[in-house]
Design a protein around this motif. Structure first.
Motif, PDB file in Angstrom:
ATOM      1  N   GLU A 191      -0.320  -4.261   7.405  1.00 51.26           N
ATOM      2  CA  GLU A 191       0.627  -4.295   6.280  1.00 51.26           C
ATOM      3  C   GLU A 191      -0.106  -4.474   4.953  1.00 51.26           C
ATOM      4  O   GLU A 191       0.265  -3.861   3.943  1.00 51.26           O
ATOM      5  CB  GLU A 191       1.634  -5.431   6.485  1.00 51.26           C
ATOM      6  N   LYS A 192      -1.147  -5.299   4.950  1.00 49.72           N
ATOM      7  CA  LYS A 192      -1.933  -5.523   3.738  1.00 49.72           C
ATOM      8  C   LYS A 192      -2.631  -4.238   3.290  1.00 49.72           C
ATOM      9  O   LYS A 192      -2.625  -3.890   2.094  1.00 49.72           O
ATOM     10  CB  LYS A 192      -2.969  -6.621   4.006  1.00 49.72           C
ATOM     11  N   GLU A 195      -0.081  -1.779   1.906  1.00 49.64           N
ATOM     12  CA  GLU A 195       0.384  -2.186   0.575  1.00 49.64           C
ATOM     13  C   GLU A 195      -0.665  -1.918  -0.495  1.00 49.64           C
ATOM     14  O   GLU A 195      -0.360  -1.374  -1.568  1.00 49.64           O
ATOM     15  CB  GLU A 195       0.716  -3.678   0.617  1.00 49.64           C
ATOM     16  N   ASN A 198      -1.176   1.976  -0.849  1.00 54.98           N
ATOM     17  CA  ASN A 198       0.035   2.806  -0.941  1.00 54.98           C
ATOM     18  C   ASN A 198       0.135   3.829   0.186  1.00 54.98           C
ATOM     19  O   ASN A 198       0.472   5.002  -0.036  1.00 54.98           O
ATOM     20  CB  ASN A 198       0.092   3.524  -2.299  1.00 54.98           C
TER      21      ASN A 198
END
Length: 300
Positions: A191-192, A195, A198
């Motif tokens: 997830e990091k 994020e 993008n």
């Protein structure tokens, strides 16, 4: 023959396992969608996959000796007390499955199941004192001393993922802040990366490809270094408590071995992490990979 069920945060893996620990047939299925009542979604997915796999192998349910379930979170007496990453609480999953299949059903914590399989057939086979970590959607664990799996009397215990490593840190699904798994689960790492860059997915295969294609990217390496730093802190704490001969890591972490393992080994060699600075335990990957939960569910 037995059926082993490994319940994950996003899917269920089910296999028919023989008495030698070999998987004769296996099916995996993602949950159709996230529901408010995830207990029902998990149950329906299990029933569907068991019926499919039995039919495809031309078996009947009476050909199966028992069903074993490996479940994340706290379990006791056939009941899921809480599985935080699935949002399930106080669910008598064994009783529900028996309504569909009239054979013995057993329930155990997923990390303990995987550890038992690795001890009997895999990476821990030749060691008496060992720690096992499963790192995926969350972080679970198990410990062996003198060849025996340590078992508390009340709950499944050894929730390595929920020891605090950061005071007033990031929010965990368990309700507390600063838990080990908030900083070291593969889900959080993916997830990091999604994020920060993008990306449009946290699919493990695509994230891995991105990581391999961007080995020289400074921002990516900073993210990985921070991840490994937190991981090494938690592992070092547990080494200081249990003094294992070896540490085995399973779960989806194993699919990133070429990217993460050497970084972890180097970080663990950093001076000052251990009370006893002598022989630092080996770090190995789970030999059975994601099959460990299925196999171990039939052994618990």
């Amino acid at each position: 023959m037995k059926i082993g069920i490994d319940i994950g945060g996003s899917h269920v893996g089910i296999g028919i396992v023989n008495n030698s620990g070999e998987i004769l047939a296996k099916e995996e299925k993602d949950y159709n969608k996230k529901e408010e009542d995830m207990s029902n979604m998990v149950l329906l997915t299990i029933i569907e996959v068991i019926e499919k796999i039995i039919k495809e192998k031309n078996l009947r349910i009476k050909d199966i000796d028992s069903i074993g379930i490996a479940m994340p979170g706290t379990v006791s007496n056939g009941i899921v007390i809480k599985a935080e990453n699935l949002g399930i609480k106080n669910f008598n999953i064994t009783e529900q499955i028996k309504k569909y299949f009239d054979i013995p059903v057993k329930l155990a914590n997923d990390a303990k199941c995987a550890a038992i399989a690795e001890k009997k057939y895999g990476s821990l086979k030749n060691y008496d004192d060992a720690l096992f970590f499963t790192i995926g959607t969350g972080v679970g664990g198990a410990a062996f001393l003198n060849g025996q799996l340590l078992k508390p009397k009340r709950y499944s215990g050894f929730e390595f993922g929920h020891m605090l490593i950061q005071k007033d840190g990031k929010q965990c699904n368990c309700g507390r802040r600063g838990c080990f798994e908030v900083y070291t689960s593969m889900k959080r790492l993916k997830e990091k990366i999604k994020e920060e860059f993008n990306l449009d997915t946290i699919c493990g295969k695509q994230i891995k490809e991105f990581m391999l294609q961007n080995k020289g990217n400074k921002k990516l390496n900073q993210i990985l270094d921070t991840y490994i730093d937190y991981l090494s802190i938690g592992i070092a704490n547990l080494i200081n408590i249990f003094e294992p001969q070896v540490i085995s890591i399973g779960g989806s972490f194993t699919y990133y071995e070429e990217i993460l393992l050497k970084k972890l080994e180097n970080q663990l060699l950093t001076k000052g992490k251990f009370f006893n600075e002598g022989d630092i335990p080996k770090v190995v990957m789970a030999k059975l990979k994601n099959d460990a939960g299925i196999i171990g569910a039939t052994l618990s």
